[in-house]
Motif scaffolding. Structure first.
Motif, PDB file in Angstrom:
ATOM      1  N   ASP A  83      -6.637   4.346  -7.183  1.00  0.00           N
ATOM      2  CA  ASP A  83      -7.211   3.315  -8.042  1.00  0.00           C
ATOM      3  C   ASP A  83      -7.497   2.101  -7.179  1.00  0.00           C
ATOM      4  O   ASP A  83      -6.590   1.354  -6.801  1.00  0.00           O
ATOM      5  N   MET A  84      -8.756   1.895  -6.827  1.00  0.00           N
ATOM      6  CA  MET A  84      -9.114   0.798  -5.944  1.00  0.00           C
ATOM      7  C   MET A  84      -8.858  -0.553  -6.597  1.00  0.00           C
ATOM      8  O   MET A  84      -8.511  -1.521  -5.927  1.00  0.00           O
ATOM      9  N   ALA A  85      -9.016  -0.610  -7.927  1.00  0.00           N
ATOM     10  CA  ALA A  85      -8.754  -1.879  -8.617  1.00  0.00           C
ATOM     11  C   ALA A  85      -7.275  -2.240  -8.535  1.00  0.00           C
ATOM     12  O   ALA A  85      -6.919  -3.405  -8.315  1.00  0.00           O
ATOM     13  N   ALA A  86      -6.409  -1.239  -8.698  1.00  0.00           N
ATOM     14  CA  ALA A  86      -4.970  -1.500  -8.584  1.00  0.00           C
ATOM     15  C   ALA A  86      -4.592  -1.879  -7.161  1.00  0.00           C
ATOM     16  O   ALA A  86      -3.752  -2.757  -6.931  1.00  0.00           O
ATOM     17  N   GLU A  87      -5.223  -1.222  -6.199  1.00  0.00           N
ATOM     18  CA  GLU A  87      -4.948  -1.560  -4.802  1.00  0.00           C
ATOM     19  C   GLU A  87      -5.355  -2.997  -4.495  1.00  0.00           C
ATOM     20  O   GLU A  87      -4.631  -3.722  -3.803  1.00  0.00           O
ATOM     21  N   GLU A  88      -6.484  -3.430  -5.015  1.00  0.00           N
ATOM     22  CA  GLU A  88      -6.929  -4.805  -4.785  1.00  0.00           C
ATOM     23  C   GLU A  88      -6.033  -5.801  -5.504  1.00  0.00           C
ATOM     24  O   GLU A  88      -5.786  -6.906  -5.015  1.00  0.00           O
ATOM     25  N   ALA A  89      -5.519  -5.412  -6.690  1.00  0.00           N
ATOM     26  CA  ALA A  89      -4.667  -6.323  -7.453  1.00  0.00           C
ATOM     27  C   ALA A  89      -3.340  -6.579  -6.757  1.00  0.00           C
ATOM     28  O   ALA A  89      -2.742  -7.646  -6.925  1.00  0.00           O
ATOM     29  N   TRP A  90      -2.860  -5.611  -5.967  1.00  0.00           N
ATOM     30  CA  TRP A  90      -1.570  -5.760  -5.289  1.00  0.00           C
ATOM     31  C   TRP A  90      -1.750  -6.171  -3.825  1.00  0.00           C
ATOM     32  O   TRP A  90      -0.800  -6.130  -3.063  1.00  0.00           O
ATOM     33  N   ARG A  91      -2.958  -6.557  -3.439  1.00  0.00           N
ATOM     34  CA  ARG A  91      -3.200  -6.977  -2.063  1.00  0.00           C
ATOM     35  C   ARG A  91      -3.153  -8.496  -1.964  1.00  0.00           C
ATOM     36  O   ARG A  91      -3.737  -9.207  -2.782  1.00  0.00           O
TER      37      ARG A  91
ATOM     38  N   GLN B 153       0.823  -1.204   0.000  1.00  0.00           N
ATOM     39  CA  GLN B 153       0.000   0.000   0.000  1.00  0.00           C
ATOM     40  C   GLN B 153       0.854   1.250   0.000  1.00  0.00           C
ATOM     41  O   GLN B 153       0.517   2.258  -0.637  1.00  0.00           O
ATOM     42  N   GLN B 154       1.985   1.205   0.682  1.00  0.00           N
ATOM     43  CA  GLN B 154       2.890   2.344   0.695  1.00  0.00           C
ATOM     44  C   GLN B 154       3.447   2.617  -0.695  1.00  0.00           C
ATOM     45  O   GLN B 154       3.552   3.771  -1.120  1.00  0.00           O
ATOM     46  N   LEU B 155       3.810   1.552  -1.439  1.00  0.00           N
ATOM     47  CA  LEU B 155       4.312   1.736  -2.796  1.00  0.00           C
ATOM     48  C   LEU B 155       3.256   2.365  -3.693  1.00  0.00           C
ATOM     49  O   LEU B 155       3.550   3.268  -4.480  1.00  0.00           O
ATOM     50  N   LEU B 156       2.023   1.896  -3.565  1.00  0.00           N
ATOM     51  CA  LEU B 156       0.942   2.447  -4.381  1.00  0.00           C
ATOM     52  C   LEU B 156       0.672   3.901  -4.016  1.00  0.00           C
ATOM     53  O   LEU B 156       0.480   4.752  -4.892  1.00  0.00           O
ATOM     54  N   SER B 157       0.687   4.223  -2.727  1.00  0.00           N
ATOM     55  CA  SER B 157       0.438   5.608  -2.291  1.00  0.00           C
ATOM     56  C   SER B 157       1.543   6.541  -2.759  1.00  0.00           C
ATOM     57  O   SER B 157       1.270   7.672  -3.173  1.00  0.00           O
ATOM     58  N   GLU B 158       2.781   6.071  -2.703  1.00  0.00           N
ATOM     59  CA  GLU B 158       3.886   6.903  -3.169  1.00  0.00           C
ATOM     60  C   GLU B 158       3.731   7.252  -4.639  1.00  0.00           C
ATOM     61  O   GLU B 158       3.975   8.394  -5.053  1.00  0.00           O
ATOM     62  N   GLU B 159       3.324   6.281  -5.444  1.00  0.00           N
ATOM     63  CA  GLU B 159       3.161   6.536  -6.869  1.00  0.00           C
ATOM     64  C   GLU B 159       2.018   7.514  -7.124  1.00  0.00           C
ATOM     65  O   GLU B 159       2.150   8.431  -7.946  1.00  0.00           O
ATOM     66  N   VAL B 160       0.903   7.332  -6.432  1.00  0.00           N
ATOM     67  CA  VAL B 160      -0.238   8.226  -6.631  1.00  0.00           C
ATOM     68  C   VAL B 160       0.119   9.654  -6.229  1.00  0.00           C
ATOM     69  O   VAL B 160      -0.186  10.622  -6.940  1.00  0.00           O
ATOM     70  N   MET B 161       0.807   9.807  -5.104  1.00  0.00           N
ATOM     71  CA  MET B 161       1.170  11.145  -4.643  1.00  0.00           C
ATOM     72  C   MET B 161       2.213  11.774  -5.553  1.00  0.00           C
ATOM     73  O   MET B 161       2.200  12.993  -5.789  1.00  0.00           O
ATOM     74  N   ALA B 162       3.135  10.967  -6.094  1.00  0.00           N
ATOM     75  CA  ALA B 162       4.137  11.513  -7.014  1.00  0.00           C
ATOM     76  C   ALA B 162       3.487  11.992  -8.304  1.00  0.00           C
ATOM     77  O   ALA B 162       3.833  13.061  -8.837  1.00  0.00           O
ATOM     78  N   GLU B 163       2.527  11.217  -8.820  1.00  0.00           N
ATOM     79  CA  GLU B 163       1.822  11.651 -10.028  1.00  0.00           C
ATOM     80  C   GLU B 163       1.007  12.910  -9.767  1.00  0.00           C
ATOM     81  O   GLU B 163       0.930  13.806 -10.618  1.00  0.00           O
TER      82      GLU B 163
END
Length: 782
Positions: free
Chosen positions: A220-228, A183-193
């Motif tokens: 992106d909830m779908a991306a978050e679910e895919a990496w969970r 989740q941290q990796l996904l959040s970092e990418e979203v905040m960087a974009e």
């Protein structure tokens, strides 16, 4: 000639939807190579009993001796699902084992670039470690989809001696940790974009202001679910590679569903989590936090039977219990339990027949990891951002190569990425590892991934180069593909062609551009990774090594004999080609400086240089030097940050205070380098004293030891000091005390005669900043 296991059926031509390219990533000693052994045993290449002991993919002598993986190795295995409906497809799984040591991060980069999916392995006793987070970041950066294996569950029973409920809670905690890291990796990418979008706003719009209510971060909830990772969804497996067993939640759901009269897919959703089974109503219900009597279904139906097997077969053999279970487990029907004895071998035999490791892990991989065509859609924008980043359509019409890359089309233009070179003995068709038999010269093959088209021997391909910053493009160089090999650990199997999606080893040779078809020498130059394409117009793949490995340990190399200079230079060139993370510098003094990523990496490089690339050359090796890098920042006075961080100057007759702070690591020095001319006094005067410096740690110790004395400070004196500080008066404190009212100073000394810390404050030399900081400290303590 040596023949690899399964050489009779060597072929890379396979239905694209049944191909899986998988790498194993984990922290050091979490069980990657043992997992690979268990998967290889499914093909009969090694026996089931020797899996975990032979370390098949560790082909180097130093890897076997030290029990640590140092280089990525690949092997192709074939597997057929035991639960699929007929006709059951056979999958071709290209498996890559990677190191877990931090010194060999570049090898992880190689594995992630070649693969489409990854198996993350975690030791359930050690949990999520630093290198676990590193490989997760690497997989996320390359868009390599991952599954999770919680390994060494047997240690929870044997070493930690946990109960099933305690073991379940530990597994839940590890899953929470690994999901938080994703989740941290996904959040970092979203905040960087989001930050990039904000900086792209023009100045006129910025000057008018923004509506804060409309500025939102969209996840992106779908991306978050895919990496969970979620056991109920099937992308998590539990097991013990050392004992050869593993399972998914669905493994038990299929067995229990028939007894309960339930559907396996529904039962799988409740076998993990806070669900409990009510035996009276025979219904599944949510377990309340206050419920301490019932057990989660994962504990009751999965962990308790597993713990029972270990209790009956590890320390003492319980034939009665094992005989009861034998009637319910089909894999045990032909076992003679009476001839078994308690111990690890019995547990391995029982559990590997009950819950085969390879079936559980490969079933998870084939179900949840993508095939090459499925992976190409989301990986190409990362591997080729110049062509695919931000584009959704239209590119295929302009550039036909893009169509083949996006669909992993075997009929398109050939495009391959050569990740690194491996030393090989092509006469015997084996990788040399760290030893070379005979007097033959070392040869190289490149471990590669075909992303589009089909490679064949005799084919000419272009070396795609990065765009020149000046805008000038040179004449593209060409390579001829001599031979193609399927990787089977340390063995090489020659094949006739390699379609898109294949992982293979390729022997290449430069082709001269002057005379068509003329083949030059085998020396390639300094290239260590290449993008190869059948046409000139092709994107250059992003290198995975740019920010992953840094040379922090350096040694100087010199030949002991002057006649060996050329041999050493050639050996260093070969080492530079074989290892993408090595740096070699020629100093003005004539020294050759070898840079490595750590001590273990340095040992491996020196072994390869002396055994493979510069054999017979006696070397003089300097003491390793570790690179220390410093950054430049604005200086901030330590006295402003911490009131107690400044050094205190004591008169020599107060040196007994240093003894009181010895445990704090105080340091003493002689006279101060600073001397105020106005403070010069007669050497014969009583006020002329030597001064001793105390470290910040010693000051802290003194303040702590004399806190009660500080609290006895007269209120009138504190008020006076506060007023002096607020008015900005510059105070000069010294033994003479000329600028203090004599009665006040005398009263203070008499009052504080037993207070060493207060006396220290009065004897200090200070600037205005340090005075204000110390005054604040005094008022806080008082």
């Amino acid at each position: 000639m040596s023949r690899a296991p399964g050489a009779e059926s060597a072929s890379l031509v396979w239905p694209r939807e049944n191909v899986r390219n998988i790498c194993i990533l984990a922290h050091v000693d979490h069980g990657k190579t043992t997992c690979a052994d268990n998967l290889i045993s499914a093909n009969g290449i090694i026996s089931r009993q020797s899996a975990g002991k032979i370390r098949y993919l560790d082909s180097r002598v130093d890897e076997q001796e030290r029990q640590i993986t140092m280089k990525s190795s690949a092997i192709a295995i074939r597997w057929r699902s035991p639960i699929s409906q007929e006709p059951r497809p056979t999958f071709l799984v290209n498996l890559i084992d990677s190191p877990g040591h931090v010194d060999f991060t570049s090898e992880v980069s190689t594995a992630a670039r070649l693969a489409d999916g990854a198996l993350i392995v975690i030791d359930v006793v050690e949990g999520v470690q630093g290198q676990t987070r590193t490989v997760l970041r690497q997989a996320y950066r390359d868009r390599v989809k991952t599954c999770l294996l919680l390994n060494k569950v047997d240690r929870l029973m044997i070493e930690l001696e946990l109960t099933p409920s305690e073991a379940y809670q530990r597994l839940v905690n590890i899953l929470e940790q690994i999901n938080a890291a994703n989740q941290q990796l996904l959040s970092e990418e979203v905040m960087a974009e989001h930050a990039k979008e904000q900086t792209s706003v023009d100045a006129s719009a910025a000057s008018e202001g923004f509506d804060l209510s409309s500025a939102t971060l969209e996840f992106d909830m779908a991306a978050e679910e895919a990496w969970r990772y979620s056991p109920e969804n099937g992308n998590v497996a539990f097991g013990s590679a050392a004992h050869g067993w593993a399972f998914q939640v669905g493994t038990f759901a299929r067995v229990i569903a028939g007894k309960m009269g339930a559907r396996p897919e529904i039962l799988q959703k409740v076998l993990w989590g806070e669900w409990t089974f009510n035996k009276k109503t025979r219904k599944v219900q949510r377990r309340s936090p206050a419920d301490t009597k019932s057990k989660p279904m994962f504990v009751e139906f999965i962990l308790q039977p597993l713990f029972s097997v270990y209790e009956a077969g590890y320390k003492a053999l319980d034939l009665e219990l094992l005989t009861k279970m034998q009637a319910q487990i089909p894999g045990w029907k032909d076992l003679d339990l009476g001839r078994m004895s308690a111990g690890s071998a019995t547990i391995r035999e029982l559990c590997s027949r009950w819950l085969p490791f390879s079936d559980a892990v490969l079933q998870m991989a084939t179900d949840h990891l993508p095939s090459p065509p499925q992976a190409a859609e989301h990986r190409m924008p990362v591997l080729c951002p110049r062509w695919f980043a931000g584009r959704t359509q239209g590119l295929e019409d302009v550039r036909p190569v893009a169509k083949g890359l996006r669909g992993s089309d075997p009929d398109g233009e050939p495009v391959a990425y050569l990740a690194k070179f491996l030393a090989a003995d092509l006469e015997r068709l084996v990788l040399t590892g760290d030893t070379l038999n005979g007097d033959e010269d070392v040869q190289f093959v490149g471990i590669s991934r075909v992303f589009s088209g089909t490679l064949r021997p005799g084919q000419d391909v272009f070396i795609v180069q990065d765009d020149d910053p000046t805008g000038q493009k040179g004449v593209p160089r060409m390579l001829r593909i001599e031979r193609l090999f399927q990787l089977m650990g340390r063995f090489l199997q020659e094949v006739a062609e390699a379609p898109a999606g294949s992982i293979l080893a390729v022997q290449v040779r430069p082709v001269s551009n002057d005379v068509e078809g003329e083949v030059t020498s085998t020396e390639l130059g300094v290239e260590r990774y290449l993008t190869l394409c059948g046409v000139k117009e092709c994107p250059c793949f992003e290198t995975p090594y740019s920010s992953q490995a840094f040379a922090i340990v350096r040694v100087s190399l010199e030949p002991q004999n002057v006649t060996d200079i050329e041999a050493l230079d050639r050996g260093l060139r070969l080492l530079h080609r074989a290892d993408p993370s090595v740096t070699i510098e020629a100093m003005p003094t004539g020294e050759n400086v070898l840079g490595c990523c750590g001590d273990e990496h340095l040992k491996r490089c020196m072994g390869d240089l002396q055994k493979l690339y510069a054999r017979g050359v006696p070397l003089t090796i300097s003491t390793p030097l570790v690179a220390v890098r410093e950054s430049i920042a604005r200086c901030v006075s330590s006295e402003r940050i911490d009131p107690k961080a400044a050094s205190l100057w004591l008169p020599s007759w107060m040196s007994h205070l240093v003894d009181a702070s010895a445990e704090a690591g105080s340091m003493m020095s002689g006279h101060s380098d600073y001397e105020d001319p106005s403070d010069v006094v007669n050497p014969g005067s009583a006020q002329h004293q030597d001064r001793i410096s105390m470290s910040p740690a010693a000051i802290t110790s003194v303040w702590t030891a004399n806190r009660k004395a500080v609290q006895q400070t007269p209120r009138a004196l504190i008020d006076w000091l506060s007023r002096a500080s607020c008015t900005g008066t510059v105070l000069r404190w010294s033994l003479r005390g000329e600028e203090l009212p004599r009665p006040l100073l005398t009263a203070a000394w008499q009052r504080w005669s037993s207070s060493s810390s207060s006396f220290l404050l009065l004897q200090r030399r200070m600037t205005r900043d340090s005075w204000e900081a110390s005054l604040s400290c005094l008022l806080f303590a008082a």
